[in-house]
Scaffold this active site. Structure first.
Site, mmCIF file in Angstrom:
data_model
loop_
_atom_site.group_PDB
_atom_site.id
_atom_site.type_symbol
_atom_site.label_atom_id
_atom_site.label_comp_id
_atom_site.label_asym_id
_atom_site.label_seq_id
_atom_site.Cartn_x
_atom_site.Cartn_y
_atom_site.Cartn_z
ATOM 1 N N GLY A 22 26.686 17.052 31.442
ATOM 2 C CA GLY A 22 25.525 16.337 30.908
ATOM 3 C C GLY A 22 25.515 16.382 29.384
ATOM 4 O O GLY A 22 25.834 17.411 28.806
ATOM 5 N N ARG A 38 35.624 19.500 10.970
ATOM 6 C CA ARG A 38 35.755 19.799 9.539
ATOM 7 C C ARG A 38 36.239 21.223 9.304
ATOM 8 O O ARG A 38 37.035 21.462 8.402
ATOM 9 C CB ARG A 38 34.429 19.529 8.835
ATOM 10 C CG ARG A 38 34.070 18.052 8.909
ATOM 11 C CD ARG A 38 33.432 17.543 7.669
ATOM 12 N NE ARG A 38 33.333 16.102 7.721
ATOM 13 C CZ ARG A 38 32.375 15.403 7.120
ATOM 14 N NH1 ARG A 38 31.450 16.013 6.429
ATOM 15 N NH2 ARG A 38 32.367 14.082 7.186
ATOM 16 N N GLY A 41 28.438 22.575 29.820
ATOM 17 C CA GLY A 41 27.712 23.597 30.558
ATOM 18 C C GLY A 41 28.658 24.497 31.344
ATOM 19 O O GLY A 41 29.870 24.523 31.098
ATOM 20 N N ASP A 42 28.106 25.211 32.346
ATOM 21 C CA ASP A 42 28.950 26.214 33.013
ATOM 22 C C ASP A 42 30.060 25.590 33.869
ATOM 23 O O ASP A 42 31.118 26.195 34.030
ATOM 24 C CB ASP A 42 28.120 27.242 33.785
ATOM 25 C CG ASP A 42 27.171 26.625 34.771
ATOM 26 O OD1 ASP A 42 27.149 25.376 34.900
ATOM 27 O OD2 ASP A 42 26.431 27.389 35.423
ATOM 28 N N SER A 60 31.762 22.967 32.986
ATOM 29 C CA SER A 60 32.795 22.707 31.972
ATOM 30 C C SER A 60 33.500 24.003 31.576
ATOM 31 O O SER A 60 34.712 24.012 31.338
ATOM 32 C CB SER A 60 32.157 22.074 30.734
ATOM 33 O OG SER A 60 31.425 20.926 31.100
ATOM 34 N N ASP A 101 19.408 22.430 29.252
ATOM 35 C CA ASP A 101 18.792 23.266 30.289
ATOM 36 C C ASP A 101 18.666 24.754 29.925
ATOM 37 O O ASP A 101 17.947 25.487 30.582
ATOM 38 C CB ASP A 101 19.584 23.151 31.596
ATOM 39 C CG ASP A 101 19.618 21.720 32.111
ATOM 40 O OD1 ASP A 101 18.603 21.015 31.926
ATOM 41 O OD2 ASP A 101 20.638 21.313 32.678
ATOM 42 N N GLU A 120 -1.909 25.215 32.064
ATOM 43 C CA GLU A 120 -2.676 26.065 32.983
ATOM 44 C C GLU A 120 -1.779 26.674 34.064
ATOM 45 O O GLU A 120 -2.047 27.754 34.572
ATOM 46 C CB GLU A 120 -3.804 25.257 33.638
ATOM 47 C CG GLU A 120 -5.040 25.107 32.775
ATOM 48 C CD GLU A 120 -4.817 24.311 31.511
ATOM 49 O OE1 GLU A 120 -4.020 23.358 31.535
ATOM 50 O OE2 GLU A 120 -5.440 24.649 30.487
ATOM 51 N N LYS A 150 -15.198 25.420 34.220
ATOM 52 C CA LYS A 150 -15.668 24.095 33.766
ATOM 53 C C LYS A 150 -14.681 23.394 32.827
ATOM 54 O O LYS A 150 -15.071 22.760 31.846
ATOM 55 C CB LYS A 150 -17.030 24.209 33.056
ATOM 56 C CG LYS A 150 -18.085 24.916 33.867
ATOM 57 C CD LYS A 150 -18.577 24.037 34.999
ATOM 58 C CE LYS A 150 -19.648 24.713 35.838
ATOM 59 N NZ LYS A 150 -19.654 24.362 37.232
ATOM 60 N N ARG A 201 -2.405 13.434 38.280
ATOM 61 C CA ARG A 201 -1.489 12.365 37.881
ATOM 62 C C ARG A 201 -0.132 12.974 37.569
ATOM 63 O O ARG A 201 -0.064 13.966 36.841
ATOM 64 C CB ARG A 201 -1.974 11.633 36.626
ATOM 65 C CG ARG A 201 -3.236 10.840 36.795
ATOM 66 C CD ARG A 201 -3.008 9.646 37.721
ATOM 67 N NE ARG A 201 -4.276 9.136 38.203
ATOM 68 C CZ ARG A 201 -4.952 8.142 37.620
ATOM 69 N NH1 ARG A 201 -4.460 7.569 36.565
ATOM 70 N NH2 ARG A 201 -6.101 7.746 38.117
HETATM 71 P P1 ADP Z 1 28.182 21.121 33.165
HETATM 72 O O1 ADP Z 1 29.388 21.436 32.367
HETATM 73 O O2 ADP Z 1 27.103 20.495 32.340
HETATM 74 O O3 ADP Z 1 27.733 22.302 33.989
HETATM 75 P P2 ADP Z 1 29.350 19.955 35.563
HETATM 76 O O4 ADP Z 1 28.996 21.101 36.419
HETATM 77 O O5 ADP Z 1 29.210 18.576 36.107
HETATM 78 O O6 ADP Z 1 28.555 19.942 34.184
HETATM 79 O O7 ADP Z 1 30.872 20.144 35.128
HETATM 80 C C1 ADP Z 1 31.498 19.240 34.247
HETATM 81 C C2 ADP Z 1 32.921 19.050 34.658
HETATM 82 O O8 ADP Z 1 33.631 20.297 34.582
HETATM 83 C C3 ADP Z 1 33.134 18.603 36.100
HETATM 84 O O9 ADP Z 1 32.986 17.206 36.265
HETATM 85 C C4 ADP Z 1 34.572 19.025 36.341
HETATM 86 O O10 ADP Z 1 35.454 18.082 35.750
HETATM 87 C C5 ADP Z 1 34.663 20.336 35.554
HETATM 88 N N1 ADP Z 1 34.468 21.482 36.461
HETATM 89 C C6 ADP Z 1 33.339 21.896 37.056
HETATM 90 N N2 ADP Z 1 33.546 22.967 37.857
HETATM 91 C C7 ADP Z 1 34.873 23.241 37.767
HETATM 92 C C8 ADP Z 1 35.730 24.222 38.361
HETATM 93 N N3 ADP Z 1 35.264 25.153 39.228
HETATM 94 N N4 ADP Z 1 37.040 24.203 38.029
HETATM 95 C C9 ADP Z 1 37.520 23.278 37.183
HETATM 96 N N5 ADP Z 1 36.784 22.329 36.590
HETATM 97 C C10 ADP Z 1 35.467 22.292 36.869
#
Ligand code: ADP
Length: 320
Positions: free
Chosen positions: A12, A26, A103-104, A106, A128, A188, A214, A245
């Site tokens: 993401g 750079r 993220g994780d 990646s 996140d 709240e 109130k 809402r």
């Molecule tokens: P984020 O990095 O934001 O957590 P994703 O979980 O979608 O997003 O992971 C991004 C990309 O990283 C995936 O589309 C895939 O190409 C790669 N990836 C995710 N998990 C693994 C894994 N266990 N081993 C190798 N590559 C992975």
């Protein structure tokens, strides 16, 4: 040691990724390295979408949200044969190190690539704040600002109409965006994966605030993927004196120009990533821990327990 390094953004997107791309580019050029940008994350890497980055390639990108390199998901990257293609693409350019902003998921890909001989350094880019090896991720502060601005506006109209606004925010199984925005807005109720969800408790609190205290309006912050915001708003209408809402903020939380805090964080992290590469390190990710920029083993970042927010939740509850 002179290097050719690659940089990609994955998973993401998050505001501030561009500031990190600029800093990596750079800082690496300054250290005499050649820099290559990989378009569309691991997908583009496997397909060989690789372009040289010069100093001017990253001019004027700091203020822009999103990522100039593009991002994509490639579930097949979990397969060694697919990753082997990525390694071959990098080798054909003489690239031996890679900065992965994401993220994780990646990070997992980056760790696997490191095991296959490409030194990878991860930079936490996600709104996140769900990555363990750092106190804050790039994009979190910007998303929080977006949420707070939206809720401040909702508050104005809610109090005029005796409403309860249920605001669904992102977070992907991490309640930080919800908790921090709840604190910032004086909400709240906050509903997060960490604290669990008891519908009757929520309704009871709202009834108390409306009937005994109130209150003219109230705000419920709901982290995504817990319950349906619309359904909860309807229950609030039928079970309390408020008119419920729902507002689902959605992808506007991912956009916008990064805040100065995210720009500074991204710049520091990008610079640190290059320093780690220059030192010949791989399989690490950059983090900010107790206000210090550090390198942490990706393996450790992926397996450590989540940061505890217990004290923040207790403080929130004291102040409702
Ligand atoms: P984020 O990095 O934001 O957590 P994703 O979980 O979608 O997003 O992971 C991004 C990309 O990283 C995936 O589309 C895939 O190409 C790669 N990836 C995710 N998990 C693994 C894994 N266990 N081993 C190798 N590559 C992975």
């Amino acid at each position: 040691m002179s290097h050719k390094i690659g940089i990609l953004t994955s998973g993401g997107d998050a505001p501030g990724m561009n500031a990190a791309i600029r800093a990596v580019t750079r800082s690496a050029l300054k250290r005499g390295m050649e820099v290559y940008g990989i378009i569309d994350g691991y997908k583009g890497l496997v397909e060989g979408k690789i372009i040289p980055l010069e100093r001017g390639s990253v001019s004027d990108i700091m203020v822009r949200g999103g990522t100039i390199l593009g991002s994509a998901r490639l579930p097949e990257f979990k397969l060694e044969a697919v990753r082997q293609k990525a390694v071959e693409q990098l080798r054909s350019y003489g690239i031996d190190s890679l900065v992965v902003i994401g993220g994780d998921g990646s990070y997992r890909g980056a760790l696997e690539l490191t095991h296959m001989g490409i030194n990878c350094i991860g930079i936490p880019g996600t709104i996140d704040n769900d990555i363990v090896g750092t106190d804050y991720t790039i994009g979190f502060d910007t998303a929080l600002n977006t949420i707070v601005q939206a809720i401040d506006k909702l508050r104005d109209t809610s109090s005029s109409h005796h409403r309860c606004s249920v605001v669904e925010v992102m977070g992907n199984h991490c309640g930080d965006l919800a908790l921090y925005s709840a604190i910032s807005c004086g909400a709240e109720v906050v509903i997060t994966p960490e604290m669990g969800y008891d519908e009757e408790e929520v309704l009871e609190r709202l009834r108390y605030l409306e009937q005994i205290k109130k209150k003219r309006h109230s705000i419920v912050i709901l982290a995504e993927k817990i319950t349906d915001a619309d359904m909860l708003a309807k229950k609030i209408t039928s079970a309390t004196g408020f008119s419920g809402r729902a507002t689902v903020l959605g992808h506007i939380q991912r956009g916008g120009s990064p805040t100065p805090q995210d720009r500074v964080l991204a710049t520091k992290m990008g610079d640190k990533a290059v320093e780690l590469i220059d030192n010949g390190e791989g399989g690490k990710c950059v983090g900010i821990i107790n206000n210090e920029i550090v390198g942490v083993d990706i393996e450790q970042a992926l397996t450590s327990p989540k940061k505890s927010r217990k004290q923040l939740y207790e403080m929130f509850e004291r102040l409702v």
